[in-house]
Write an enzyme that holds these catalytic residues in place. Structure first.
Site, short mmCIF file in Angstrom:
data_model
loop_
_atom_site.label_atom_id
_atom_site.label_comp_id
_atom_site.label_asym_id
_atom_site.label_seq_id
_atom_site.Cartn_x
_atom_site.Cartn_y
_atom_site.Cartn_z
N TYR A 198 -3.69 32.10 17.42
CA TYR A 198 -2.95 33.34 17.70
C TYR A 198 -2.56 34.03 16.39
O TYR A 198 -2.76 35.24 16.22
CB TYR A 198 -1.70 32.99 18.53
N ILE A 212 8.98 38.72 22.82
CA ILE A 212 9.37 39.71 23.82
C ILE A 212 9.38 39.04 25.20
O ILE A 212 8.48 38.25 25.53
CB ILE A 212 8.37 40.89 23.82
#
Ligand code: NAI
Length: 263
Positions: free
Chosen positions: A171, A204
């Site tokens: 990632y 988030i």
């Protein structure tokens, strides 16, 4: 009692006609950050393509946008497949006659493991989605944006586009690479009326984090503001970068991270 808000849950929306006459393609728009960006673009007058491999979710998003008075259409796309991306961009041209705004947002969290134990297939899946998917999208969007008279692109990077994170080799590598891709495309297209920027959210609160529920308190502790961010807060920055208000903002990496990177 303190009146200082800890959650910025309401925002002043962009003017209702800020993106009028413009068409926008948002990948990964069936959920989370992409969904909020698609909604807000439509609220501000853009004609939006909701592109996602979750076809059902994309259709639901379009129904909600159209019911609220916006203009949107759904297309199934798998960003790991260049042909699928080509078809989605062609669908955009056929539906709205051109493209001025693109948000390359589709992404996955992927497996978590130390780098020395990271599975090769797990690695490839994350790189295919989070990096190759952005390249395939740009490759088809940029010629159409040029042919449509110019515009603006936002690529969704991450705080992990500038920081490492234990367990997230693929990632973090993909999100760093998205920054290089963004800068290169910006330099190449700046003189031809296309701006390309990267948005870098901290953690988030979206379905992407559902597998990280046991880590939630730890993730919150990484943000000096003492909470996770919201999709609305990421959409706010993204819409600014897409707008003419950001006319001299180009090729940059923009944090929206509650202070994460400042520590
Ligand atoms: P989400 O899981 O709510 O939404 C991601 C969307 O992408 C989903 O609708 C999913 O169906 C779609 N998608 C996944 N793979 C796809 C593929 N191969 N083709 C087409 N669509 C695909 O996640 P969220 O949080 O909204 O993430 C959006 C972007 O923001 C991602 O690029 C993510 O890496 C990035 N981001 C998210 C952060 C977070 O903490 N939630 C932090 C920093 C960046």
């Amino acid at each position: 009692m303190s009146t200082t808000p800890t959650h910025a849950s309401t925002h002043t929306p962009a003017a209702a006609d800020e993106f009028a006459g413009k068409s926008a393609l948002v990948t990964g728009a069936a959920s989370g950050i992409g969904l909020e960006i698609a909604r807000r673009l439509a609220d501000a007058g853009a004609s939006v393509i909701v592109a996602d491999h979750n076809e059902e979710g994309a259709k639901e998003a379009v129904e909600a946008i159209n019911a609220a008075g916006g203009r949107a259409a759904a297309v199934r796309v798998d960003v790991t497949d260049p042909e699928s991306v080509r078809r989605a961009v062609e669908f955009t041209a056929a539906t709205y006659g051109g493209l001025q705004l693109a948000v390359n947002n589709a992404g996955i969290a992927g497996a978590s493991a130390p780098t020395g134990e990271y599975g090769v297939q797990d690695w490839q899946r994350v790189i295919d989605t989070n990096l190759n998917g952005v390249f395939y999208s740009l490759r088809h969007e940029l010629p159409l944006i040029l042919a449509s008279g110019g515009g603006a692109v936002v690529n969704m990077s991450s705080i992990l586009g500038s920081n490492g994170f234990a367990g997230s080799a693929a990632y973090s590598a993909a999100k760093h690479a998205v920054v290089g891709l963004t800068k290169t495309a910006a330099v190449e297209y700046a003189s031809r009326g296309v701006r390309v920027n990267a948005v870098a959210p901290g953690f988030i609160d979206t379905p992407l984090l559902q597998d990280a529920d046991s880590q939630r308190d730890y993730l919150i502790s990484l943000h000096p503001q003492g909470r996770l961010g919201t999709a609305e807060e990421v959409a706010e920055l993204t819409l600014f970068l897409l707008s003419d208000r950001a006319s001299f903002v180009n090729g940059s990496y923009h944090l929206v991270d509650g202070g994460y990177a400042a520590r």
